[in-house]
Enzyme design. Structure first.
Site, PDB file in Angstrom:
ATOM      1  N   GLY A  72     -62.899   1.122 -58.159  1.00 16.32           N
ATOM      2  CA  GLY A  72     -63.681   0.766 -56.982  1.00 16.32           C
ATOM      3  C   GLY A  72     -64.601   1.894 -56.534  1.00 16.32           C
ATOM      4  O   GLY A  72     -65.752   1.672 -56.149  1.00 16.32           O
ATOM      5  N   ASN A 152     -58.541  -1.744 -45.722  1.00 16.16           N
ATOM      6  CA  ASN A 152     -57.366  -1.430 -46.530  1.00 16.16           C
ATOM      7  C   ASN A 152     -56.113  -1.092 -45.724  1.00 16.16           C
ATOM      8  O   ASN A 152     -55.001  -1.343 -46.168  1.00 16.16           O
ATOM      9  CB  ASN A 152     -57.672  -0.292 -47.510  1.00 16.16           C
ATOM     10  CG  ASN A 152     -58.490   0.816 -46.905  1.00 16.16           C
ATOM     11  OD1 ASN A 152     -59.619   0.596 -46.478  1.00 16.16           O
ATOM     12  ND2 ASN A 152     -57.926   1.994 -46.833  1.00 16.16           N
ATOM     13  N   GLN A 180     -60.069  -4.461 -51.656  1.00 16.22           N
ATOM     14  CA  GLN A 180     -58.766  -4.795 -51.078  1.00 16.22           C
ATOM     15  C   GLN A 180     -58.574  -6.311 -50.930  1.00 16.22           C
ATOM     16  O   GLN A 180     -57.456  -6.801 -50.895  1.00 16.22           O
ATOM     17  CB  GLN A 180     -58.651  -4.087 -49.725  1.00 16.22           C
ATOM     18  CG  GLN A 180     -57.278  -3.681 -49.310  1.00 16.22           C
ATOM     19  CD  GLN A 180     -56.491  -2.906 -50.357  1.00 16.22           C
ATOM     20  OE1 GLN A 180     -55.580  -3.484 -50.983  1.00 16.22           O
ATOM     21  NE2 GLN A 180     -56.781  -1.643 -50.552  1.00 16.22           N
ATOM     22  N   SER A 200     -61.576  -3.710 -57.941  1.00 16.17           N
ATOM     23  CA  SER A 200     -60.795  -2.759 -58.730  1.00 16.17           C
ATOM     24  C   SER A 200     -59.524  -3.436 -59.236  1.00 16.17           C
ATOM     25  O   SER A 200     -58.784  -4.042 -58.457  1.00 16.17           O
ATOM     26  CB  SER A 200     -60.440  -1.567 -57.830  1.00 16.17           C
ATOM     27  OG  SER A 200     -59.750  -0.602 -58.581  1.00 16.17           O
ATOM     28  N   GLY A 201     -59.270  -3.304 -60.546  1.00 20.26           N
ATOM     29  CA  GLY A 201     -58.171  -4.032 -61.165  1.00 20.26           C
ATOM     30  C   GLY A 201     -56.779  -3.670 -60.660  1.00 20.26           C
ATOM     31  O   GLY A 201     -55.916  -4.537 -60.522  1.00 20.26           O
ATOM     32  N   HIS A 202     -56.569  -2.368 -60.375  1.00 20.44           N
ATOM     33  CA  HIS A 202     -55.194  -1.950 -60.073  1.00 20.44           C
ATOM     34  C   HIS A 202     -54.684  -2.476 -58.738  1.00 20.44           C
ATOM     35  O   HIS A 202     -53.505  -2.317 -58.415  1.00 20.44           O
ATOM     36  CB  HIS A 202     -55.047  -0.430 -60.176  1.00 20.44           C
ATOM     37  CG  HIS A 202     -55.660   0.354 -59.061  1.00 20.44           C
ATOM     38  ND1 HIS A 202     -54.915   0.859 -58.031  1.00 20.44           N
ATOM     39  CD2 HIS A 202     -56.934   0.732 -58.815  1.00 20.44           C
ATOM     40  CE1 HIS A 202     -55.711   1.536 -57.203  1.00 20.44           C
ATOM     41  NE2 HIS A 202     -56.946   1.466 -57.658  1.00 20.44           N
ATOM     42  N   THR A 238     -68.659   3.692 -74.162  1.00 23.09           N
ATOM     43  CA  THR A 238     -67.952   2.620 -74.856  1.00 23.09           C
ATOM     44  C   THR A 238     -66.973   1.924 -73.907  1.00 23.09           C
ATOM     45  O   THR A 238     -66.209   2.572 -73.196  1.00 23.09           O
ATOM     46  CB  THR A 238     -67.196   3.196 -76.076  1.00 23.09           C
ATOM     47  OG1 THR A 238     -68.165   3.834 -76.906  1.00 23.09           O
ATOM     48  CG2 THR A 238     -66.482   2.109 -76.863  1.00 23.09           C
ATOM     49  N   CYS A 325     -50.843  14.087 -44.005  1.00 19.63           N
ATOM     50  CA  CYS A 325     -50.681  15.517 -43.787  1.00 19.63           C
ATOM     51  C   CYS A 325     -51.861  16.266 -44.394  1.00 19.63           C
ATOM     52  O   CYS A 325     -52.148  16.125 -45.577  1.00 19.63           O
ATOM     53  CB  CYS A 325     -49.382  15.944 -44.460  1.00 19.63           C
ATOM     54  SG  CYS A 325     -48.875  17.559 -43.941  1.00 19.63           S
TER      55      CYS A 325
END
Ligand code: PLP
Length: 381
Positions: A72, A152, A180, A200-202, A238, A325
């Site tokens: 993304g 998100n 998201q 985004s695939g993940h 590629t 943090c």
């Protein structure tokens, strides 16, 4: 490991078994370069083009409008930088204060370098974009309006189609960060009026390191880098064929699963209701708004989110903290700051994000552990 309860699906997801199965032959047997003219190459080429069609079906656009990227963040950068480089005649970019850092930090850096004029439209305490300010911000000098479909941290859905109408009326183009939202709500390039759309695939059970960008036909961008001219010349290099076929398998599964997403929403609603019933001084961010069915952003007032996340982790439950943090001190998230949340709420924001694999038993256990953990932390204070 199997006892682990994973409720951090907005951060990333487990790769679906059928996705891994689809990918494996493309590492071991069909490993040709999709641009080679021999049969092994043609096999890869055909797989990439079939995958493009699957992504186009997921995003309701034409396959010729889809290019593959690595993530993304990359898709967002290709659009923002590529458009600005191509159109020096318009200088203004309009976005919102709650965008993902891949958009927000890039835009702020371009503003600092005097490459663009930036206007960030604020949101209210529920994460709702101020549409009057949006309307006022977009003018004849506006090149791009960049807005996320789903936030998100809170899951709040933005009125992208209305924003696109405003932008187009001023001759500006529209970029939608749908990273998201994809796989959780229908995402249609056409209905949103998006000129560019990033995913985004993940985030929906494909591997990490693969994404897609749609570029509406007829619009040209300046590529970020040059080379073999793959992906419409916009993304030389590629193609990651195994990841692309896995991405397509995940897209097909997401399309098939969407009609059943109400089950996830019902589990999320139960999680929120039961936590609120058992733990005093809690609130749910964005609860009054249209939002993703999988996301619960719960503020435990006067608690520390990082402590809750660590305590849940010790019990085998993965969630994430809104507060992060930085150099030893805990800071509320920039989204909570942008929403104007008081510190006592913002410091205790925990995000629970479900997936289609989440079970009812996992929600029951999470509710029980959360109430125990927060009560223990509060008595220890
Ligand atoms: N945009 C949004 C709204 C996100 O939530 C994320 C990741 O969390 C990204 C962009 C970045 O995606 P990636 O991790 O694939 O670069």
């Amino acid at each position: 490991m199997s006892d682990l309860i994973y409720l951090d699906n907005n951060a990333t997801t487990r790769v679906a078994d059928e996705v891994v199965t689809t990918m494996t032959p493309f590492y071991r047997e069909h490993y040709g370069n999709p641009h080679a003219i021999h049969s092994l190459g043609r096999r890869s080429h055909d797989a990439v083009e079939a995958a493009r069609a699957d992504l186009a079906a997921l995003l309701d656009c034409d396959a010729s409008e889809v290019i593959f990227t690595s993530c993304g963040t990359e898709g967002n950068a290709i659009v923002i930088r590529g458009l600005i480089d191509r159109h020096p005649e318009r200088r203004k970019v309009v976005s919102t204060t709650v965008e993902h850092p891949s958009v927000l930090t890039l835009l702020r850096a371009l503003e600092r370098a005097h490459v663009i004029e930036l206007e960030l439209v604020p949101v209210d305490r529920e994460g709702v974009i101020d549409m009057q300010r949006m309307n006022d911000a977009i003018d004849d000098d506006t090149l791009l309006v960049s807005v996320m479909l789903a936030q998100n941290e809170t899951g709040v859905l933005h009125p992208v189609a209305r924003i696109a109408e405003l932008a187009h009326a001023s001759g500006a183009l529209v970029h939608v960060d749908a990273v998201q939202a994809t796989g959780k709500v229908p995402v249609s390039q056409r209905e949103l009026g998006a000129d560019f759309l990033t995913i985004s695939g993940h985030k929906f059970h494909a591997p990490k390191g693969i994404g897609a960008l749609t570029i509406r036909r007829g619009i040209a961008l300046q590529p970020l880098w040059y080379g073999g001219g793959q992906e419409l010349g916009m993304r030389s290099g590629t193609e990651a064929v195994p990841s692309i076929v896995g991405f397509a398998a995940a897209a097909r599964a997401a399309v098939a699963a969407l009609p059943h997403y109400d089950r996830v929403r019902a589990l999320r609603d139960r999680l929120e209701t039961e936590i609120r019933a058992r733990v005093d001084d809690t609130s749910v961010n964005g609860a009054t708004q249209p939002r993703l069915g999988n996301t619960a952003s719960i503020a435990f007032h006067d608690s520390r989110a990082d402590e809750i996340v660590r305590a849940l982790d010790a019990e085998g439950i993965c969630v994430s903290a809104g507060a992060a943090c930085h150099s030893g001190s805990v800071e509320p998230s920039s989204t909570m700051k942008a929403m104007g949340k008081p510190l006592r709420e913002a410091m205790g924001v925990v995000r629970f994000s479900l997936s289609r694999y989440t079970t009812s038993e996992e929600i029951d256990r999470t509710v029980a552990v959360v109430s125990d953990v927060v009560q223990r932390a509060n008595t220890a204070r």
